[in-house]
Scaffold this active site. Structure first.
Site, short mmCIF file in Angstrom:
data_model
loop_
_atom_site.label_atom_id
_atom_site.label_comp_id
_atom_site.label_asym_id
_atom_site.label_seq_id
_atom_site.Cartn_x
_atom_site.Cartn_y
_atom_site.Cartn_z
CG HIS A 168 42.59 -0.55 -20.53
ND1 HIS A 168 41.71 -0.48 -19.39
CD2 HIS A 168 41.79 -0.85 -21.68
CE1 HIS A 168 40.44 -1.10 -19.93
NE2 HIS A 168 40.61 -1.31 -21.27
CG ASP B 196 41.44 -2.38 -29.61
OD1 ASP B 196 40.83 -3.04 -30.04
OD2 ASP B 196 41.21 -1.48 -28.86
CG HIS C 48 35.57 1.91 -26.87
ND1 HIS C 48 36.02 0.66 -26.17
CD2 HIS C 48 34.11 1.65 -26.51
CE1 HIS C 48 35.09 -0.13 -25.55
NE2 HIS C 48 33.93 0.48 -25.92
N1 HAX Z 1 49.48 7.22 -26.16
C1 HAX Z 1 49.89 8.71 -25.74
N2 HAX Z 1 49.41 9.03 -24.77
C2 HAX Z 1 48.82 8.46 -24.10
C3 HAX Z 1 48.32 7.05 -24.27
C4 HAX Z 1 48.97 6.53 -25.53
N3 HAX Z 1 48.56 5.28 -25.82
N4 HAX Z 1 47.42 6.48 -23.34
C5 HAX Z 1 47.20 7.42 -22.53
N5 HAX Z 1 47.86 8.64 -22.83
C6 HAX Z 1 48.00 9.98 -22.21
C7 HAX Z 1 46.49 10.57 -22.19
O1 HAX Z 1 45.97 11.04 -23.32
C8 HAX Z 1 46.58 11.51 -20.98
O2 HAX Z 1 47.12 12.69 -21.47
P1 HAX Z 1 46.69 14.21 -21.13
O3 HAX Z 1 46.78 14.22 -19.71
O4 HAX Z 1 47.90 15.15 -21.73
O5 HAX Z 1 45.34 14.45 -21.59
C9 HAX Z 1 47.73 10.95 -20.16
O6 HAX Z 1 48.25 9.74 -20.75
C10 HAX Z 1 46.78 10.16 -18.92
O7 HAX Z 1 45.86 9.22 -19.39
P2 HAX Z 1 45.61 7.79 -18.79
O8 HAX Z 1 44.86 8.24 -17.32
O9 HAX Z 1 46.99 7.02 -18.69
O10 HAX Z 1 44.52 7.25 -19.50
P3 HAX Z 1 42.93 7.29 -19.84
O11 HAX Z 1 42.24 6.47 -18.86
O12 HAX Z 1 42.57 8.80 -19.43
O13 HAX Z 1 42.56 6.82 -21.14
C11 HAX Z 1 42.86 5.41 -23.27
C12 HAX Z 1 42.55 5.42 -21.61
C13 HAX Z 1 42.49 4.11 -23.71
C14 HAX Z 1 41.65 6.35 -23.71
C15 HAX Z 1 44.29 6.08 -23.51
O14 HAX Z 1 45.03 5.01 -23.02
C16 HAX Z 1 44.49 6.13 -25.17
O15 HAX Z 1 43.96 6.96 -25.46
N6 HAX Z 1 44.95 4.84 -25.57
C17 HAX Z 1 45.19 4.84 -27.10
C18 HAX Z 1 43.82 4.60 -27.72
C19 HAX Z 1 43.54 3.30 -27.55
O16 HAX Z 1 44.48 2.30 -27.66
N7 HAX Z 1 42.20 2.90 -27.17
C20 HAX Z 1 41.63 1.66 -27.00
C21 HAX Z 1 41.43 1.25 -25.69
C22 HAX Z 1 40.93 -0.17 -25.17
C23 HAX Z 1 39.58 -0.29 -25.73
O17 HAX Z 1 38.79 0.31 -25.27
N8 HAX Z 1 39.35 -1.14 -26.93
O18 HAX Z 1 38.16 -1.11 -27.29
#
Ligand code: HAX
Length: 433
Positions: free
Chosen positions: A317, A372, A270
């Site tokens: 996201h 971010d 987050h």
């Molecule tokens: N890099 C690599 N893999 C990623 C990814 C990324 N940036 N984003 C998603 N994935 C992966 C997930 O880890 C998941 O893998 P598994 O099935 O092997 O566990 C798969 O893709 C499906 O995930 P998703 O459904 O696309 O994404 P989620 O809704 O589960 O998660 C997240 C959303 C933001 C947590 C995720 O995209 C992520 O971890 N991003 C990187 C961290 C980040 O930038 N966070 C900030 C988000 C914005 C925010 O809240 N800001 O405050």
């Protein structure tokens, strides 16, 4: 009663009656169905709470009371270089009206009036090692003010339910007013040998915060105005907002609820992602031995990060399915105010390189940059390279949205939040034989 509070009361109290009647007469209307994949998948997309201040569209991004970020920039009263004042956004979120420049001026003055931070906050912060993570210091600093809570005091005296919102309003206004001083104090003690800078009440909220951090650069002030505006709210389901909503539904006061939300913001998936992004970029630059990596070099480094089983911070996201308009707003800012930054050029190259790689994994639902992905490079440009502090800036901004929404929740009489959990045995029983 101050003008903002009066305007809010005029809007909120009739809506309370309307929603109560809707729930009583039409409470059986189905608004959603829940799939097993949602139960096992972090409750994505389940509609289960009311959040007045903003709404997130998967493709268009955030709308504050229906207005996009470009519209907000156009319509809200702004600073000298045209960036919107977050005071105006808070007014909009609370009243559903675009404020006049004069109303915003009054709000700035009101926050200056309420901004005195009790001495025990500084004493508490000073008792911690200066290298305690700034987000930990931030939540502890907020907690150290809790003994001042108007809501807690009035609740103990027998506050009737119809007046909860009034006490929550007072706490929220006081808390927002005090946050820049607390947050700047943390920055100066952690990174500037505890040489603190007194507030300047002739400045607007963002410029005063920038001033107390140690910068009177006019472009940095503008960045702060934009930054504090665009990070303020992202509807109610994100982890920090939802935490504040959940905790305050128990009638914990705004200090308790906000600090709980900040602990959620401090997670790397987050808000802490803003720290992780710049850390990752600096590590890449170090590892490649160049400040101007090519797209091919970046692609290799992205692949290496994925091969190590890590996520690419700043990308993806839970709701968005297009590039985050908050990323785009920061990019526009950089295009307008900054020429010749290797770091910012690198952020833009990463934007060209990462999405196709994430898409090729076949599992990432949103390969695009989020808020971010850009913010750290802007902060470094203006001399703020202490990236462990970045999430505190995000937290100060997030206060506007979650506290405005908290005032609404109490005015609308929202009850204790209590969804249902299930066990894996229950899940098995739902499956076909
Ligand atoms: N890099 C690599 N893999 C990623 C990814 C990324 N940036 N984003 C998603 N994935 C992966 C997930 O880890 C998941 O893998 P598994 O099935 O092997 O566990 C798969 O893709 C499906 O995930 P998703 O459904 O696309 O994404 P989620 O809704 O589960 O998660 C997240 C959303 C933001 C947590 C995720 O995209 C992520 O971890 N991003 C990187 C961290 C980040 O930038 N966070 C900030 C988000 C914005 C925010 O809240 N800001 O405050």
């Amino acid at each position: 009663m101050e003008a903002l509070k009066q305007k809010f009361a005029n809007k909120a109290l009739p809506l309370y009656q309307e929603l109560r009647a809707a729930s009583k007469e039409h409470g059986d209307i189905k608004v959603d169905e829940v799939k097993l994949s949602q139960v096992l998948g972090g409750a994505r997309g389940i509609k289960m709470m009311l959040w007045e201040t903003s709404q997130l569209d998967a493709n268009k991004g955030i709308r504050f009371r229906g207005y996009s970020i470009p519209e907000i920039k156009e319509l809200l009263p702004s600073g000298p270089q045209g960036e919107p004042l977050p005071e105006g956004l808070f007014w909009l979120m609370l009243t559903d009206e675009i404020p006049s420049a004069d109303e915003v001026k009054q709000l700035t003055a009101e926050w200056h009036r309420r901004a005195d931070v009790p001495q025990q906050v500084f004493t508490t912060l000073d008792s911690m090692p200066a290298d305690t993570h700034p987000m930990t210091q931030f939540t502890i600093g907020v907690m150290a003010m809790q003994s001042d809570s108007v809501f807690s005091r009035r609740y103990a005296e027998g506050l009737p339910k119809s007046e909860y919102w009034d006490a929550v309003y007072e706490d929220s206004m006081n808390l927002i007013a005090r946050l820049p001083r607390v947050a700047a104090y943390i920055y100066r003690r952690a990174f500037k040998d505890g040489q603190h800078i007194e507030p300047d009440t002739s400045l607007d909220y963002s410029a005063n915060y920038a001033h107390m951090l140690g910068s009177d650069d006019k472009d940095f002030r503008s960045l702060m105005r934009l930054y504090l505006t665009i990070h303020a709210d992202h509807e109610g389901g994100n982890a920090s907002a939802h935490t504040v909503n959940l905790v305050s539904s128990t009638l914990s006061d705004p200090y308790l609820a906000f600090s709980a939300g900040m602990n959620a913001l401090a997670g790397p998936l987050h808000g802490l992602a803003n720290q992780e992004v710049i850390k990752w970029i600096f590590e890449m630059i170090d590892s490649l031995g160049t400040k101007t990596p090519t797209k091919e070099q970046i692609a290799d480094y992205v692949q290496q990060t994925l091969d190590e089983g890590k996520v690419i911070p700043g990308y993806g996201h839970a709701v968005l399915r297009e590039p985050d308009p908050r990323f785009t707003a920061q990019r526009r800012f950089a295009e307008q105010y900054i020429t010749d930054s290797d770091l910012i050029t690198t952020v833009w190259k990463i934007f060209d390189v990462v999405p196709p790689i994430l898409q090729s994994l076949g599992k990432v639902k949103n390969p695009w940059p989020n808020v971010d992905a850009h913010s750290g490079a802007l902060l470094v440009h203006y001399g703020f390279s202490e990236f462990s502090y970045y999430t505190v800036l995000f937290g100060v901004s997030r206060a506007f949205g979650v506290l405005a929404a908290g005032i609404w929740s109490r005015a609308l009489g929202m009850p204790l939040e209590r969804p249902k959990s299930v066990t894996s045995d229950w899940v098995r029983q739902q499956l076909p034989n």
